[in-house]
Motif scaffolding. Sequence first.
Motif, PDB file in Angstrom:
ATOM      1  N   LEU A   1      12.924  -5.214  -0.379  1.00 29.88           N
ATOM      2  CA  LEU A   1      13.173  -6.629   0.091  1.00 29.88           C
ATOM      3  C   LEU A   1      14.571  -6.932   0.228  1.00 29.88           C
ATOM      4  O   LEU A   1      14.842  -7.557   1.469  1.00 29.88           O
ATOM      5  N   ARG A   2      15.253  -6.854  -0.628  1.00 24.72           N
ATOM      6  CA  ARG A   2      16.474  -7.348  -0.911  1.00 24.72           C
ATOM      7  C   ARG A   2      17.476  -6.527  -0.110  1.00 24.72           C
ATOM      8  O   ARG A   2      18.514  -7.176   0.790  1.00 24.72           O
TER       9      ARG A   2
ATOM     10  N   SER B   1       0.840  -1.113   0.004  1.00 25.90           N
ATOM     11  CA  SER B   1       0.169  -0.032   0.097  1.00 25.90           C
ATOM     12  C   SER B   1       0.808   1.311   0.034  1.00 25.90           C
ATOM     13  O   SER B   1       0.274   2.549   0.315  1.00 25.90           O
ATOM     14  N   LEU B   2       2.327   1.093  -0.335  1.00 28.98           N
ATOM     15  CA  LEU B   2       2.950   2.508  -0.418  1.00 28.98           C
ATOM     16  C   LEU B   2       3.078   3.035  -1.768  1.00 28.98           C
ATOM     17  O   LEU B   2       3.663   3.900  -2.100  1.00 28.98           O
ATOM     18  N   HIS B   3       2.221   2.407  -2.755  1.00 33.09           N
ATOM     19  CA  HIS B   3       2.093   3.011  -4.129  1.00 33.09           C
ATOM     20  C   HIS B   3       3.423   3.037  -4.782  1.00 33.09           C
ATOM     21  O   HIS B   3       3.920   4.173  -5.225  1.00 33.09           O
ATOM     22  N   ARG B   4       3.884   1.914  -4.644  1.00 34.37           N
ATOM     23  CA  ARG B   4       5.264   1.707  -5.177  1.00 34.37           C
ATOM     24  C   ARG B   4       5.609   0.567  -6.200  1.00 34.37           C
ATOM     25  O   ARG B   4       4.520  -0.319  -5.911  1.00 34.37           O
ATOM     26  N   SER B   5       6.232   0.761  -7.081  1.00 35.05           N
ATOM     27  CA  SER B   5       6.448  -0.299  -8.111  1.00 35.05           C
ATOM     28  C   SER B   5       7.058  -1.767  -7.646  1.00 35.05           C
ATOM     29  O   SER B   5       7.697  -1.741  -6.523  1.00 35.05           O
ATOM     30  N   SER B   6       6.622  -2.637  -8.462  1.00 36.75           N
ATOM     31  CA  SER B   6       7.366  -3.997  -8.039  1.00 36.75           C
ATOM     32  C   SER B   6       8.847  -3.884  -7.768  1.00 36.75           C
ATOM     33  O   SER B   6       9.413  -4.513  -6.969  1.00 36.75           O
TER      34      SER B   6
ATOM     35  N   HIS C   1      19.139  -3.177 -12.423  1.00 33.21           N
ATOM     36  CA  HIS C   1      19.282  -2.849 -10.953  1.00 33.21           C
ATOM     37  C   HIS C   1      19.018  -3.440  -9.871  1.00 33.21           C
ATOM     38  O   HIS C   1      18.830  -2.966  -8.768  1.00 33.21           O
ATOM     39  N   THR C   2      18.717  -4.891  -9.748  1.00 34.18           N
ATOM     40  CA  THR C   2      18.383  -5.637  -8.894  1.00 34.18           C
ATOM     41  C   THR C   2      19.633  -5.780  -7.849  1.00 34.18           C
ATOM     42  O   THR C   2      20.676  -6.177  -8.159  1.00 34.18           O
ATOM     43  N   THR C   3      19.171  -5.674  -6.649  1.00 37.63           N
ATOM     44  CA  THR C   3      20.325  -5.823  -5.648  1.00 37.63           C
ATOM     45  C   THR C   3      20.397  -7.362  -5.325  1.00 37.63           C
ATOM     46  O   THR C   3      19.680  -8.292  -5.223  1.00 37.63           O
ATOM     47  N   ARG C   4      21.702  -7.966  -5.210  1.00 34.42           N
ATOM     48  CA  ARG C   4      22.083  -8.957  -5.002  1.00 34.42           C
ATOM     49  C   ARG C   4      22.116  -9.315  -3.451  1.00 34.42           C
ATOM     50  O   ARG C   4      22.439  -8.566  -2.603  1.00 34.42           O
ATOM     51  N   LEU C   5      21.862 -10.463  -2.797  1.00 38.79           N
ATOM     52  CA  LEU C   5      21.770 -10.789  -1.615  1.00 38.79           C
ATOM     53  C   LEU C   5      23.391 -10.989  -1.309  1.00 38.79           C
ATOM     54  O   LEU C   5      24.157 -11.621  -1.871  1.00 38.79           O
TER      55      LEU C   5
ATOM     56  N   THR D   1      11.941 -13.365  -5.532  1.00 34.70           N
ATOM     57  CA  THR D   1      11.654 -12.885  -6.982  1.00 34.70           C
ATOM     58  C   THR D   1      10.133 -13.605  -7.130  1.00 34.70           C
ATOM     59  O   THR D   1       9.319 -12.876  -7.869  1.00 34.70           O
ATOM     60  N   ASN D   2       9.874 -14.624  -6.558  1.00 36.57           N
ATOM     61  CA  ASN D   2       8.595 -15.129  -6.597  1.00 36.57           C
ATOM     62  C   ASN D   2       7.710 -14.325  -6.113  1.00 36.57           C
ATOM     63  O   ASN D   2       6.175 -14.055  -6.532  1.00 36.57           O
ATOM     64  N   ILE D   3       7.748 -13.489  -4.916  1.00 34.32           N
ATOM     65  CA  ILE D   3       7.077 -12.498  -4.502  1.00 34.32           C
ATOM     66  C   ILE D   3       6.624 -11.352  -5.175  1.00 34.32           C
ATOM     67  O   ILE D   3       5.574 -10.945  -5.370  1.00 34.32           O
ATOM     68  N   THR D   4       7.879 -10.869  -5.685  1.00 35.18           N
ATOM     69  CA  THR D   4       7.789  -9.340  -6.422  1.00 35.18           C
ATOM     70  C   THR D   4       7.863  -9.702  -7.714  1.00 35.18           C
ATOM     71  O   THR D   4       7.332  -8.701  -8.534  1.00 35.18           O
ATOM     72  N   ASN D   5       7.801 -10.715  -8.561  1.00 33.42           N
ATOM     73  CA  ASN D   5       7.909 -10.921 -10.026  1.00 33.42           C
ATOM     74  C   ASN D   5       8.888 -10.151 -10.646  1.00 33.42           C
ATOM     75  O   ASN D   5       8.662  -9.785 -11.894  1.00 33.42           O
TER      76      ASN D   5
END
Length: 777
Positions: free
Chosen positions: A490-491, A478-483, A553-557, A542-546
């Motif tokens: 999350l990462r 509900s923060l009106h943010r993109s996936s 730009h994906t942050t690695r763990l 990835t399964n959560i956010t698709n």
Amino acid sequence: MAESETLESVTEHERILQEIESTDTACVGPTLRSVYDDQPNAHKRFMEKLDARIRNHDREIEKMCNFHHQGFVDAITELLKVRADAEKLMVTAQMEEVIRCRVQQRNMVTTVEKLQLCIPGEDDATTYYAALKTMEQLQNIYIPRVSQYRFCQIMAENLPKLREEIKEISMSDLKDFLESIRKHSDKIGQTAMKQAQQHRTFNSAVQKQASVGLAKPLYSLDSRIGIRQNELAAEERGDEDDADDEVLTAPDLVDFSPVYRCLHIYSVLGDRETFENYYRKQRKKQARLVLQPQSSMHETVEGYRKYFNQIVGFFVVEDHILHATQGLVTRAFTDELWNMALSKIIAVLRTHSSYCNDPDLVLELKNLIVIFADTLQVYGFPVNRLFDLLFEIRDQYNETLLKKWALVFRDIFEQDNYSPIPVESEEEYKSVISRFPFHDAEIEKQPFPKKLPMSQSVPQIYTQVKEFIYASLKFSESLHRSSTEIDDMLRKSTNLLLTRTLSSCLQNLIKKPHIGLTELVQIIINTTHLEQACRYLEDFITNITNVSPETIHTTRLYGLSTFKDARHAAEGEIYTKLNQKIDEFIQLADYEWSMSESDGRASGYLMDLINFLRSTFQVFTHLPGKVAQTACMSACKHLSTSLMQMLLDNELKQISMGAIQQFNLDVIQCELFASSEPVPGFQGDTLQLAFIDLRQLLDLFMVWDWSTYLADYGQPNSKYLRVNPSTALALLEKMKDTSKKNNIFSQFRKNDRDKQKLIETVVKQLRSLVNGMSQHP
């Protein structure tokens, strides 16, 4: 004489009677008094005379009555005849008078009623505006027509006073209204936020139904905040919510009529600007009061909810006033109020949220802020800064989560038995791998019962990391943010959990005194499996956010580095604890340094030490090869160094050749242990080289091969290349004759003085070598 007196008396009495008959009754008194002033019996004669006169008049009256009797009878008869007509005439006159009075009375009542419009009572507030309009007509139209009458002049003089009275009464009504909305702001805000929350809930339901092909809308937005649910929504909510279907707005909760009346009244009086300024000033004061939080607001979610309800209620009222009146408040005024309020709200929330250590409370606060922002956004107020604040609160939420999970990890580590997980059946095996992604073909082929290499803390840690990701995700909703942004959040939060919280817990665990070598070995094994599971955590997010992990730009763990660091720390701790254990055994050594000959067998403490090392290194077979080899090499080197230090200890003054021989037996056992390949993977005699310094030193003394040592010193192929001259000198100093008492070389002086001279010569040459080394380092 008497006769003359009597005559005079009669004449006098006649005069008195005539005077009585002809004069006013007020003068009778003095006249009668004169009767008594005369002779004593004169009043008797006067009374007689008076009676005679009365009788005379009675006779005359009787004669007259007899003469006029018939006329009197005739007159009475005529009067009786006209009596009825006279009564009719009298009744007619009375009716005319009554009618005239009634007409006057009616006119007076009508006049009073009309005038009453100009003088409304305090309990007749609805007539203020009409009264002012009537007074305006009276003053401008009607009173000038009848201004010659005094009552009109009085009315004209009183009209300004009446206007002031109406103004004061209407202002009192406005003050009551302001007090009323201050009391009802909480209820208004509560209703508005509840409807906004329902709006969000049913929007989510629409999206869910749309995903399964349902196109029927669940709700319709009514007016600004009114939300009406259709039957499908009502069924989903349940019967208990049926009573809430009625849409409530601000006018349903507060009577705004006093504001409208006051505005009209002040407009008619030409003083609208004064009213507007007063209203705005008072509302600014109320805004400041509303924005002042309770000191304990941060302790419960109800404190925040009440705070938000009051603010929403305040601005819902202002929005209604803005749209229901013309110019009482302007958009610029409400924007100014909102900007002032927004700065205060952000400062308050930033301060109070910092006191909160409960992630559940922070999450509830976030949900309230979202509903609060959504509600006010419906009314046209900009709320971007509130969502920016939520990013700050998100960081604090993550901090509270990290603190909470630090305790969770600590409990897991404390309850772990640091032993491989035993599985007795297929069901137990599936239960474990359902919680942790473990796959090993060899172990799968083994029959039950069998053991999995990791301990029970591994699946628990993995499960808790996923729980943390879920908890972190709750704040991002509900923060009106993109996936992509949510994926990044999350990462980053998961990285903090791994690199800071879990890493710190592992480091603290490794340093705890009760964690022994066996536990450290298991920790290394555990971190290896957790490191391998990091890619599954990547897939989980990835399964959560698709969002594809291949996105640029994906942050690695950073779990790999976390577990590697922990594993390295555990390895270092293994080396440290292993050395500490060796030191404990060394402290048990009890050499008799003056013994004449050895016992022929190795010392007991050393054999115990070797047995300990042998059993310990058997446990190390579960470790990665290099770790076990490094630990084994480190232990052997430490043992060799400790034995060397024992020989060279400054507290040790004398050493016999027998003690050297006994020490040699112990070193031989060490070499045998090293050559037995306690840990596989060593090439040749690599492990034995850990004791090479000791071996060459002891060989030098056992063989007494000083000529070779001195001749080959400094040559790369020297037999005693590892023997330092200073080391050899220190040990030789302990063996030479420095005291006659207990001198181990006393027999040499008797039997073999040449050997004693040789020792002296060797000492001198060794000192020369040592001095040469110090001058030419």
